[in-house]
Design an enzyme around this catalytic site. Sequence first.
Site, PDB file in Angstrom:
ATOM      1  N   HIS A 127     -18.471  34.991  10.606  1.00  0.00           N
ATOM      2  CA  HIS A 127     -19.146  33.762  10.153  1.00  0.00           C
ATOM      3  C   HIS A 127     -18.503  33.227   8.883  1.00  0.00           C
ATOM      4  CE1 HIS A 127     -22.453  35.142  12.894  1.00  0.00           C
ATOM      5  NE2 HIS A 127     -22.403  33.857  13.169  1.00  0.00           N
ATOM      6  N   HIS A 131     -14.550  29.952  11.717  1.00  0.00           N
ATOM      7  CA  HIS A 131     -15.525  29.786  12.811  1.00  0.00           C
ATOM      8  C   HIS A 131     -16.093  28.358  12.777  1.00  0.00           C
ATOM      9  CE1 HIS A 131     -19.043  30.133  15.367  1.00  0.00           C
ATOM     10  NE2 HIS A 131     -19.864  29.967  14.342  1.00  0.00           N
ATOM     11  N   HIS A 167     -22.886  24.099  10.247  1.00  0.00           N
ATOM     12  CA  HIS A 167     -23.967  24.783  10.954  1.00  0.00           C
ATOM     13  C   HIS A 167     -24.186  26.246  10.546  1.00  0.00           C
ATOM     14  CE1 HIS A 167     -20.885  26.736  13.315  1.00  0.00           C
ATOM     15  NE2 HIS A 167     -21.820  27.534  13.790  1.00  0.00           N
ATOM     16  N   ASP A 168     -23.217  26.881   9.900  1.00  0.00           N
ATOM     17  CA  ASP A 168     -23.398  28.277   9.450  1.00  0.00           C
ATOM     18  C   ASP A 168     -23.179  28.405   7.937  1.00  0.00           C
ATOM     19  OD1 ASP A 168     -24.209  29.863  11.606  1.00  0.00           O
ATOM     20  OD2 ASP A 168     -22.185  30.003  12.415  1.00  0.00           O
ATOM     21  N   ASP A 277     -20.986  26.363  19.552  1.00  0.00           N
ATOM     22  CA  ASP A 277     -21.213  27.535  18.706  1.00  0.00           C
ATOM     23  C   ASP A 277     -20.894  28.848  19.418  1.00  0.00           C
ATOM     24  OD1 ASP A 277     -21.955  28.888  16.416  1.00  0.00           O
ATOM     25  OD2 ASP A 277     -24.086  28.947  16.945  1.00  0.00           O
TER      26      ASP A 277
HETATM   27 ZN   LIG Z   1     -21.973  29.589  14.380  1.00  0.00          ZN
END
Ligand SMILES: [Zn+2]
Length: 403
Positions: A127, A131, A167-168, A277
């Site tokens: 993560h 990514h 998103h992360d 994702d």
């Molecule tokens: Zn992700």
Amino acid sequence: MFLFAARLSCGSASADSGTEKRVHRLLSFQRYLHSSRLLRGIPQQIPLHILDEDYSGQAKCMLEKVGNWNFDIFLFDKLTNGNSLITLTLHLLNQYGLVDLFQLDMVKLWRFLVLVQEDYHNDNPYHNSVHAADVTQAMYCYLQEPMLSKSLTSYDILLGLLAAATHDLDHPGVNQPFLIKTDHYLATLYRNTSVLENHHWKSAVGLLRETGLFSHLPAEDSMNMERELGSLILATDISRQNDYLSRFRTHLDQDSLCLNTASHRHFVLQMALKCADICNPCRPWELSKQWSEKVTEEFFQQGDIEKKHKLTVSPLCDRETNTVGNIQIGFMTYVAEPLFGEWARFSDTRLSQTMLGHMGLNKASWAGLQQEQTTAEEAELSAAGADAGGSHSKEIPQGSREY
Ligand SMILES: [Zn+2]
């Protein structure tokens, strides 16, 4: 701006925006206090392009094929000196003309993207910002699919790309159950529900506000943007996969998706981001394998911490009882195949068939490797048994290796 106005006319105004603002301010403050950038003491330097011309030329060449499903994000990250997320996102926003259309200030945009990239933990095996760049590239591929490209507005595309890139954000490299059982402040803050996804969203909102990227827009517009960004990021919570999948399936069964409707387009964006994702199993083997090893290493590192602190080791996190192949085969069977199967019904294109094809091949490759490993272990045990003066290989339980 026209698109913003048109888009926003469908949205509903928040009744208690005062309270919401106070909460946002509090969360921004919490984010500031706990900012990984501050805690990790990373010097806040803007990585201006000090790239070797050759490398930057090759990176530019790669960007010409940014819509290819076999785009090698690892190579692109090397060629951009670890700045794949900034470079790729900026390129895509420009390619769609979104910088001009939404009158984004280049200095603010640049600073926003730099902070986004920095807020990813590059010591996480999986993560990290690569990514995020990979998900953004996959999202771009989906946005280009006819079902989406013919119906999405520029606003949808801007939102989709920003959601993919953020998103992360600030992912700690451990999962939600870990945060809950260690009484992490984030678990308390978000009441044990979509803890990580809420944090990614609030971190993104914090950076949007810190840089003032949308400060030239009416307050209501940027509030709506933040809310919709949240709705997209929250959809990536894998524990809610079945809810999304059954809604998607029902729409497809009843042929009831109407992409002229803003809420339906938003739902399709949620599904696209979910696919982006978890699309690792659908990439060509050489890329897919690297991602599989990275995500497993992150799971195992969590397991190591849990063992060290005498906590129950989370499922899939014990390096003694799991293998990359087993985890991948399980993930494909129960999570990825059902999702991409429905996606292919929705978007019946060459890309969807390519993705399903890769997933089938990758699954077979992992099964083959598992088989090889089991055979090698059996041979080793058999030899050991023979050395010890007996042949007990059949009696040695293999059960612990099965999972
Ligand atoms: Zn992700």
